[in-house]
Scaffold this motif. Structure first.
Motif, PDB file in Angstrom:
ATOM      1  N   HIS A 142      -8.211 -25.936  18.416  1.00 10.74           N
ATOM      2  CA  HIS A 142      -7.961 -27.366  18.632  1.00 10.74           C
ATOM      3  C   HIS A 142      -9.294 -28.088  18.856  1.00 10.74           C
ATOM      4  O   HIS A 142      -9.535 -29.157  18.283  1.00 10.74           O
ATOM      5  N   ARG A 143     -10.143 -27.513  19.670  1.00 11.75           N
ATOM      6  CA  ARG A 143     -11.464 -28.084  19.947  1.00 11.75           C
ATOM      7  C   ARG A 143     -12.274 -28.213  18.656  1.00 11.75           C
ATOM      8  O   ARG A 143     -12.917 -29.227  18.406  1.00 11.75           O
TER       9      ARG A 143
ATOM     10  N   GLU B   5     -10.910 -30.982  16.358  1.00 16.75           N
ATOM     11  CA  GLU B   5     -11.371 -32.301  16.817  1.00 16.75           C
ATOM     12  C   GLU B   5     -12.821 -32.535  16.414  1.00 16.75           C
ATOM     13  O   GLU B   5     -13.184 -33.637  16.003  1.00 16.75           O
TER      14      GLU B   5
ATOM     15  N   ARG C 227     -14.751 -35.491  13.520  1.00 15.91           N
ATOM     16  CA  ARG C 227     -15.816 -36.451  13.843  1.00 15.91           C
ATOM     17  C   ARG C 227     -16.833 -36.476  12.707  1.00 15.91           C
ATOM     18  O   ARG C 227     -17.492 -35.465  12.443  1.00 15.91           O
TER      19      ARG C 227
END
Length: 154
Positions: free
Chosen positions: A80-81, A84, A88
């Motif tokens: 998940h990290r 994300e 970006r």
């Protein structure tokens, strides 16, 4: 060899390829392009090794970065990290994914540098693929260290 050792080895080898001198003969541009694309391919292998490393406890069957970092990837905190981070536009992982997609395309990712003979005036400066890859490697190593620390806490 453990996934952690393999990840470290691949990152080291990618750095080594980028450090090879291209020389100044008629093959210098091709040699530089080969080193850049070879280094990028090693970084792709390192990404998959790192994903195997941080998902070791989940006993996943596959570790393809496209699957694990895609929207249907496993619901693991580290993934998940990374998803994300990949979303970006200014992140190393977003840059890397774009370059890996280009690497697998028919045009590749390395480019010949245009010389003064082209007749064009360059405005501003653009970093070479090698320089961008060095930046990506430094950022990736910092992120891997943070992911390892988080994994060890669990």
């Amino acid at each position: 060899m453990t996934p952690r050792s393999r990840t470290n080895q691949l990152l080291y080898q990618a750095d080594l390829l980028l450090a090879l001198p291209a020389g100044d003969d008629e093959h210098a541009a091709a040699r530089r392009m080969a080193a850049e694309e070879g280094s990028l391919a090693l970084v792709e292998l390192a990404l998959e090794s790192m994903l195997r490393e941080v998902t070791e406890l989940a006993n996943l069957e596959r570790h393809d970065w496209r699957e694990l970092l895609g929207p249907e990837g496993a619901g693991i905190a580290e993934l998940h990290r990374l998803r994300e981070l990949a979303a970006r536009p200014d992140s190393w992982l977003c840059w890397l994914i774009g370059k890996l997609e280009a690497l697998h395309g028919s045009d590749g990712v390395a480019r010949r540098t245009s010389g003064a003979a082209s007749g064009l005036i360059a405005v501003g400066s653009t970093a070479s693929l090698g320089d961008e890859l060095r930046w990506c490697l430094a950022e990736a190593k910092a992120e891997i260290a943070a992911l390892r620390e988080t994994s060890e806490e669990w």
